[in-house]
Design an enzyme around this catalytic site. Structure first.
Site, PDB file in Angstrom:
ATOM      1  N   GLN B 254      26.628 -44.819  97.494  1.00 50.27           N
ATOM      2  CA  GLN B 254      27.948 -45.132  96.979  1.00 50.27           C
ATOM      3  C   GLN B 254      28.545 -43.899  96.332  1.00 50.27           C
ATOM      4  O   GLN B 254      27.929 -42.858  96.250  1.00 50.27           O
ATOM      5  CB  GLN B 254      27.847 -46.258  95.952  1.00 50.27           C
ATOM      6  CG  GLN B 254      26.935 -45.901  94.780  1.00 50.27           C
ATOM      7  CD  GLN B 254      26.517 -47.120  93.988  1.00 50.27           C
ATOM      8  OE1 GLN B 254      27.118 -48.158  94.095  1.00 50.27           O
ATOM      9  NE2 GLN B 254      25.477 -46.985  93.177  1.00 50.27           N
ATOM     10  N   ALA B 363      18.185 -55.039  96.529  1.00 55.76           N
ATOM     11  CA  ALA B 363      17.573 -56.168  95.824  1.00 55.76           C
ATOM     12  C   ALA B 363      17.168 -57.271  96.799  1.00 55.76           C
ATOM     13  O   ALA B 363      16.154 -57.939  96.616  1.00 55.76           O
ATOM     14  CB  ALA B 363      18.540 -56.722  94.785  1.00 55.76           C
ATOM     15  N   ASP B 382      23.812 -59.017  88.618  1.00 55.61           N
ATOM     16  CA  ASP B 382      25.031 -58.291  88.245  1.00 55.61           C
ATOM     17  C   ASP B 382      25.390 -57.281  89.336  1.00 55.61           C
ATOM     18  O   ASP B 382      25.223 -56.082  89.164  1.00 55.61           O
ATOM     19  CB  ASP B 382      24.777 -57.575  86.901  1.00 55.61           C
ATOM     20  CG  ASP B 382      26.044 -56.948  86.347  1.00 55.61           C
ATOM     21  OD1 ASP B 382      27.141 -57.314  86.797  1.00 55.61           O
ATOM     22  OD2 ASP B 382      25.930 -56.088  85.460  1.00 55.61           O
TER      23      ASP B 382
END
Ligand SMILES: Cc1cc2nc3c(=O)[nH]c(=O)nc-3n(C[C@H](O)[C@H](O)[C@H](O)COP(=O)(O)OP(=O)(O)OC[C@H]3O[C@@H](n4cnc5c(N)ncnc54)[C@H](O)[C@@H]3O)c2cc1C
Lengths: 541, 519
Positions: B254, B363, B382
Site C-alpha cells: 500500500q 489476516a 480494524d
C-alpha cells in the site's frame, strides 16, 4: 578460441552494445517443458517389441489415470472391490486435470474449474461431499457449496481499448444493435434451458446422457455454431467474439468448427432455469487437480505410475492379456485380466486394441482432438495495476490475442499480494489438426516463452523482470473437438459400447472435454464391470 | 505555413521595431513567472507525495529547475532573429509541457518505471523554456524602455509573479483544483499569454496567422485535457495535499502517507484517511472497550489490521490481558508504528510491550492456515474500509467463519464497519454478514470530527447484553456514553441488504456506490 573472442570483446568498445543485444535475445528467466513427459507413439512401438515374461492375474486393469480412469477406480473401491490395478503412463495421475506445485503456488496443468453441479449429477456431488466441498442441501434440495471453493469475486475481466473491463462480454462501446443481439442470444439460451421433451428431459444437461435425444435437439448438431448464428442474423461482432471465445475456451475450436449443439450446450446446460445466472464455478489453486487428489485417496496403493499400456488382446473368452511397459524398471509387464476399463483417449484405442480396428474402423477415425499449450508463469511479484480499469481477477482475458489469457492460481488461495503463478492458455484452433499439432511441437522452449511473454506484455508492459520462470505444458491431443455432426454420430455412440470385455471411459466419448463427462464415464464403466463380475450394487449415477 | 522568411539581421544588431505596449508586456512577465513557479511546485508536491521525503524531492526539483533556467538564459544568446516569434513559440512550449506535466507524471508513475527520468526531464524542460523567456522579452523591449527601467520592471514583476504563484498554490489551487487541473489551468494561461502576445508584438511579427492557429490548437488541447482531468487524479489527492507531507512510502502492499497540519498529524493508506491524531482516541476507545466491557476477563486478544498500534494501545490498558497477537499485512506499517517518533508516542510504544506478538501476513490467509494455538477471548477487527476486492474479502461470511474457528465459544468481537450514515447499506451489510456467519450482533456508533458518524459491530458467537461499565480513565468513553452508542437514530436504522460473500463481494459495490454520492 572462446576465451580469445571474449577477451577481444571485453577490450573493444562494442562490448557493451553487444551485451545489450545478447541480453535481449536470451530470456532473463528460466523456461522449461514440464510435460506430459513422453513421446507416446515412440514408447508404444518400443514397448510392443518385448513380450512380458509372465502375466499377473488380476480382476480388472484400469488403463489410464485421468479423471475417467480415476473415477472408475474410485467407483470400484467404493464397492469394496480391491482386485484391480490402475496403470498410468505419467509419473503421476490426473491427465489433463493434473495439478502441479512449486515454491510459490499450486497450479493446474490443464483443467482449472468445474461448474458447481446441480442435483442432476450425483457422482460429482458424492465426490464433492467426500472432499468437503459440498456442505449440504438447501430447502429446495439444491446443493450448498463451501464459499471458499466457489470462484471468488472478481471473477473475470477483459482487456480491450487499452484497459481492463469487468466480465468477458465487452459492454464498453456496445451499440444498441449489439445489445439487442446479446439479449436475443440469451433469451434463446433461456428457451433451451426451459425446453423439455415428451419424456420430461432437458435438452442440455451435464452429464449429457441425461439430456434429450429428440430430433430437434439432434438437428442442432448438423450445423456449425456459425451457421446457426447466421440463420438468426446475429452478426454483432462482439457477440460473435464472445461466443467464439467460449468455443475456444471449452473446445479448442472456432465458431465454424464447433457444432451448434455443442455451442448451445456450453450456455444452456449450465443454467438451472431461464433468467437465472449460469452455475457458479468451483475452482482451486491446483485447478481440478484438487479433485484428482480426492479421487485417488480411496485406492492410492493400486496406482502404478510410469506404466504404459501398449496392447490389450483377448486370449480366450473372458481373459484379456494386457501388455505394458514399466518405465521405472525399464521392462515389460503384463496382466491377465477379466475386465479392462479403457480410460485412454480414443486415438490410442486403435494402437492398443488391434481387434477394435476390425470391429469399428470408421469410428476410430472420427475422433479429432485439438492441441493446447498451457504455460504456468511464476511471478516474483505482480505487475502494478493501472489506477483505472477493473482489477486483477481470477480469469483475465485479452481481446486482441489468440491466447485465452491467464488464470491467477493464487486467487482461490485468497492471496492478493506478492508472488503468484499465472496459468496461460492457448488452444490451436485451426481446421487442420495435424498441421496445428506440428506447429505446436515445432516451437522450442524459447519460442514458447517468447510467445507467452509477448502476449502478456500487451497488457502488462513491465512484466518481464517480474517473471521467475515458465513451465510449458504441451497437450498434443488435448480436447476432443465437437465438430458439426460428431456429437450425435453413430460412431460416437458405438464407441461407448464394450468390446470383448473392454469397457470404455474417457471424456472423448461425450464428444466434449469436461470433467463431469469423464467422471461419469468412469463411474459408468466401473458399474458395467461390477455388474459383469456379479458385484453390482446400487448405481451412483 | 504562410510565414515569410525573415531576413537575417546584421551582426550585433537587434530589431528595435516600432513601439509596443511595454506595460502590457510587463504583465506577461508576471504571468510567466507565476506559471513557472506553479509548475515547479506541482512537480515538487507530486514527487514528494509519490516518492516520499518531501525535503529531498523539493530541493532536487528546485535545483533542477533553477539550473535549467540558467541554461535557458545562456541559450537565449543563440537566438538572434525572430525574437518575437520565438517568444510566442516558447510560450506554447511551456504551456504544453507544463500544462500536461501533472497528468503525465501521474501516468508515468502508474504505468512505467521511468518516473524520475520523466520528472527531471519535465522540470528541466520547463525551467529551460522559462529561462529563455525573460532574456528574450528583455531584448524585445530593449529599444522601447530605458535599460534601468527595463531591468527593474522585468525583475520586479518576475518576483511578484513568483510570489503570486507561491501564495495561490497552497491556499487556493491545491485544495480547490488539485494538481492535474492546476497545471492544466496554468498551461492555458501560458498559451493565452502567447496568443495575446501575437497582438502585443504584432509590429514585430509580420503575418501571424500561423502562429495564432498554433496558439488556438494548444488552447484546445489543454482545454480538452481539463475536461478529462478527473481521469488522472487519484481519488482523495486533494485532501492529502492540503497539509505538509511528512512521510510518504510505497510499500509492497500500500501507499502510506503521513501529513501534519492544524496542530495534529494524519495517516493515510492508499489515500484513505486512517486517523487524525486530534480525535483518534474517540475511535479507538469505542472500537476496543465495549468488547472488553461486554465480557470482562479476556486474557488472549487478537487484533486484525490496526498496524498503527492505536487499537493495541487501548487493548493494553486492560491489565488482565496477557497476550495480544496483531496480524497486519504490511511489515512496513508495523515497523513504522513501532519506530516513527510521532506514531510511537501516539500508540504509547505499544509494540514494545512484551505481551504483544506481531504477525505480518494477510489476516485472512493467516486465519485460514492457523491450525494450532489456543483460541482467543476477544478479537478487534480494524481493517480499512472495503473499497477494493482485496479488502472486501475481509468482510465476508468466510472471513468471519474463519475467525470464529479461532475464538472461544463466548468470545467478543469488535468490527469497524464504516459509516452507518454515509454508507448505510454497507454498514448493515457488514452486520448482516456477521449474523449470517453465526454471530449475535449489536450495532453501535460514534461521532468524531475527522470521520463524522462512524459505525462498529459488537459480536459474539454467544448471546450478550449491551455493555455497562468501562474503564474509568478514558478520554471519551464513560459508562453512559458507552451505553448511548448502542441507540440508533432513525436515519441510520437497519435496511435490508444482501450478505457479503467471497463469491459475490456485494459490499465492494455497495460501498463504492454509497461513497460516490458524498464525494
Ligand atoms: C488445457 C485444458 C484445459 C481444460 N480445462 C478444463 C476445465 O477447466 N474444466 C473441465 O471440466 N475440463 C477441462 N478440460 C477437459 C479435461 O480434459 C477433462 O476435464 C478431464 O480431465 C478428462 O479426463 P479423462 O480421464 O477423460 O482424460 P485424460 O485426462 O486424457 O486422461 C488420460 C490419462 O491416461 C494416461 N495415458 C495415456 N496413454 C496411456 C497409456 N498408454 N498407458 C497408461 N496411461 C496412459 C494419460 O497420462 C492420462 O493420465 C481441459 C482440458 C485441457 C487439455
Amino acid at each position: 578460441m572462446v576465451l580469445k573472442r571474449r577477451e577481444f570483446l571485453a577490450s573493444s568498445l562494442a562490448a557493451s552494445a553487444l551485451a545489450c543485444r545478447r541480453r535481449r535475445r536470451g530470456l532473463p528467466f528460466e523456461a522449461a517443458f514440464l510435460g506430459p513427459a513422453v513421446d507416446l507413439g515412440h514408447r508404444l512401438r518400443w514397448g510392443e517389441l518385448k513380450e512380458p515374461s509372465s502375466f499377473e492375474p488380476v480382476d480388472v486393469v484400469v488403463a489410464g489415470g485421468g479423471i475417467a480412469g480415476l473415477g472408475a477406480a474410485w467407483r470400484l473401491a467404493g464397492e469394496g472391490f480391491g482386485n484391480f490395478v490402475l496403470c498410468e503412463m505419467e509419473d503421476d495421475v490426473g491427465g489433463t486435470s493434473r495439478g502441479g506445485l512449486n515454491g510459490v503456488s499450486a497450479f493446474p496443468w490443464g483443467a482449472h474449474y468445474v461448474p458447481a453441479p446441480s442435483r442432476d449429477n450425483p457422482p460429482l456431488l458424492r465426490l464433492l461431499r467426500e472432499a468437503g466441498v459440498l456442505e449440504g442441501f438447501d430447502v429446495k434440495g439444491e446443493p450448498i457449496f463451501g464459499e471458499q471453493f466457489l470462484v471468488r469475486a472478481p471473477e473475470e475481466r477483459i482487456h480491450a481499448y487499452g484497459q481492463w473491463w469487468e466480465g468477458l462480454y465487452l459492454k464498453a462501446g456496445a451499440s444498441p444493435g449489439d445489445e439487442a443481439e446479446y439479449h436475443a442470444f440469451f433469451a434463446e439460451m433461456d428457451r433451451w434451458a426451459l425446453w423439455r421433451d415428451g419424456a420430461g428431459r432437458k435438452a442440455f444437461t451435464i452429464p449429457r446422457w441425461r439430456g434429450s435425444d429428440a430430433p430437434e435437439v439432434q438437428a442442432l448438431d448438423r450445423q456449425s455454431f456459425a451457421q446457426w448464428l447466421d440463420r438468426r442474423g446475429w452478426r454483432s461482432e462482439r457477440l460473435r467474439w464472445f461466443l467464439e471465445y467460449a468455443c475456444r475456451d471449452d473446445y479448442g475450436a472456432t465458431l465454424e468448427t464447433t457444432s451448434a449443439w455443442a455451442g448451445i450446450f456450453y450456455f444452456a446446460a449450465r443454467k438451472t432455469g431461464p433468467g437465472e445466472e449460469s452455475r457458479p464455478l468451483l475452482s482451486w489453486p491446483e485447478g481440478n487437480g484438487f479433485l484428482v487428489n480426492q479421487l485417488r485417496r480411496a485406492f492410492a496403493s493400486k496406482v502404478r505410475p510410469r506404466t504404459i499400456v501398449t496392447s490389450i488382446r483377448q486370449a480366450t473368452e473372458g481373459i484379456l492379456l494386457v501388455h505394458a511397459w514399466d518405465e521405472g524398471a525399464q521392462r515389460p509387464v503384463g496382466w491377465q485380466a477379466r475386465k479392462v476399463v479403457f480410460a485412454l483417449p480414443q486415438y490410442l484405442a486403435a494402437h492398443t486394441i488391434p481387434s477394435l480396428w476390425e470391429a469399428r474402423p470408421e469410428g476410430l477415425e472420427s475422433f479429432t482432438q485439438s492441441p493446447w499449450m498451457v504455460v504456468n508463469v511464476t511471478l516474483r511479484e505482480r505487475p502494478k495495476e493501472p489506477p483505472l480499469g477493473f482489477p486483477l481477477s481470477w480469469d483475465n482475458v485479452i481481446r486482441d490475442s489468440p491466447s485465452l489469457g491467464y488464470v491467477v492460481a493464487t486467487h482461490q488461495a485468497l492471496k492478493d499480494h506478492g508472488p503468484t503463478v499465472w496459468t496461460w492458455y492457448q488452444p490451436f484452433t485451426g481446421p487442420d489438426l495435424k498441421a496445428e499439432r506440428e506447429r505446436m511441437y515445432a516451437l522450442g522452449v524459447q519460442d514458447c516463452a517468447r510467445m507467452v511473454l509477448a502476449d502478456l506484455q500487451r497488457v502488462h508492459p513491465g512484466i518481464e523482470p517480474l517473471i521467475a520462470r515458465m513451465d510449458i505444458i504441451r497437450w498434443g491431443h488435448a480436447m476432443v473437438r465437437p465438430r458439426p455432426g460428431f456429437c450425435w454420430s453413430v460412431a460416437l455412440q458405438r464407441a461407448r459400447e464394450p468390446h470383448q470385455g473392454i469397457h470404455f471411459a474417457h471424456t472423448d466419448l461425450s464428444g466434449i472435454a469436461l470433467l463431469e463427462e469423464a467422471l461419469d464415464h468412469g463411474v459408468r464403466a466401473a458399474e458395467e464391470v461390477l455388474a459383469a463380475l456379479g458385484r453390482g450394487g446400487a448405481s451412483w449415477r | 505555413m504562410n510565414e515569410r522568411p525573415e531576413l537575417p539581421a546584421p551582426e550585433g544588431w537587434e530589431e528595435a521595431g516600432p513601439r509596443i505596449s511595454a506595460p502590457l508586456l510587463f504583465l506577461t512577465v508576471l504571468v510567466i513567472a507565476a506559471c513557472g513557479l506553479v509548475y515547479e511546485l506541482v512537480a515538487g508536491t507530486l514527487s514528494s507525495y509519490l516518492l516520499g521525503d518531501s525535503v529531498l524531492q523539493f530541493s532536487t526539483v528546485i535545483g533542477v529547475y533553477l539550473s535549467a533556467m540558467g541554461l535557458g538564459s545562456y541559450l537565449s544568446k543563440f537566438i538572434t532573429r525572430g525574437l518575437a516569434r520565438r517568444f510566442v513559440d516558447l510560450q506554447l512550449a511551456v504551456a504544453l509541457v507544463g500544462g500536461f506535466s501533472a497528468a503525465l507524471l501521474f501516468h508515468t508513475y502508474a504505468h512505467t518505471h521511468a518516473f524520475r527520468p520523466v520528472l527531471y526531464a519535465l522540470v528541466g524542460a520547463v525551467g529551460t523554456f522559462v529561462g529563455l523567456e525573460i532574456p528574450l522579452l528583455m531584448r524585445i523591449l530593449k529599444g522601447q524602455v530605458k535599460f534601468k527601467d527595463l531591468v527593474a520592471g522585468v525583475l520586479t514583476l518576475d518576483y511578484i509573479g513568483a510570489l503570486a504563484g507561491s501564495l495561490l498554490f497552497p491556499l487556493f489551487l491545491m485544495p480547490k483544483l488539485g494538481l492535474v487541473r492546476t497545471s492544466l489551468l496554468f498551461g492555458i494561461l501560458n498559451a493565452f499569454v502567447g496568443f495575446w502576445s501575437t497582438f502585443l508584438l504584432r509590429s514585430q511579427l509580420g503575418p501571424a496567422f500561423g502562429l495564432r492557429l498554433r496558439c488556438v490548437l494548444v488552447l484546445v488541447c489543454l482545454g480538452g485535457g481539463l475536461t478529462q482531468a478527473h481521469r488522472f487524479t487519484l481519488a482523495t489527492e486533494e485532501e492529502i495535499f492540503q497539509d505538509e507531507i511528512i512521510l510518504a512510502k510505497d510499500t509492497r502492499y500500500q501507499r502510506i502517507v503521513m501529513t501534519r497540519g492544524r496542530g495534529s498529524f494524519q495517516l493515510f493508506l492508499n489515500g484513505q484517511l486512517q486517523f487524525s491524531s486530534a480525535d483518534e482516541y474517540r475511535y479507538h476507545e469505542a472500537l476496543v472497550h465495549p468488547a472488553f466491557a461486554a465480557r470482562p476477563g479476556g486474557t488472549r486478544v487478537l487484533v486484525c489490521g490496526g498496524g498503527d498500534g492505536l487499537a493495541l494501545r487501548e487493548v493494553l490498558r486492560h491489565p488482565e490481558v496477557r497476550e495480544v497477537t496483531l496480524v497486519d499485512l504490511d511489515p512496513e506499517m508495523t515497523r513504522l508504528a513501532a519506530e516513527q517518533p510521532l506514531l510511537r508516542e501516539l500508540n504509547r510504544a505499544a509494540y514494545a510491550d512484551p505481551r504483544v506478538k506481531v504477525v505480518n501476513q494477510d489476516a485472512m490467509v493467516w486465519l485460514q492456515e492457523r491450525n494450532q494455538g489456543p483460541p482467543f477471548d476477544l478479537a478487534v477487527v480494524d481493517f480499512p474500509d472495503p473499497n477494493s476486492y482485496a479488502l472486501g474479502k475481509l468482510y465476508t461470511t468466510r472471513f468471519y467463519r474463519l475467525l470464529r474457528r479461532q475464538l472461544t465459544k463466548d468470545a467478543m468481537v469488535a468490527v469497524q464497519s464504516t459509516s452507518p450514515l454515509f454508507a448505510r447499506r454497507s454498514y448493515w451489510c457488514i452486520l448482516a454478514t456477521l449474523e449470517a456467519a453465526g454471530y449475535q450482533v449489536r450495532p453501535y456508533h460514534l461521532a468524531m470530527p475527522s470521520f463524522g458518524v462512524w459505525g462498529f459491530a459488537l459480536a459474539s458467537p454467544a448471546p450478550f447484553e449491551v455493555p455497562r461499565h468501562t474503564l474509568p480513565e478514558l478520554r471519551h468513553l464513560t459508562d453512559p456514553t458507552m451505553q448511548g452508542m448502542f441507540a440508533f437514530p432513525r436515519d441510520m436504522e437497519r435496511v435490508p441488504v444482501e450478505v457479503n460473500r467471497l463469491d459475490n463481494q456485494v459490499l465492494v459495490h455497495l460501498y463504492a456506490g454509497e461513497w460516490r454520492r458524498w464525494s
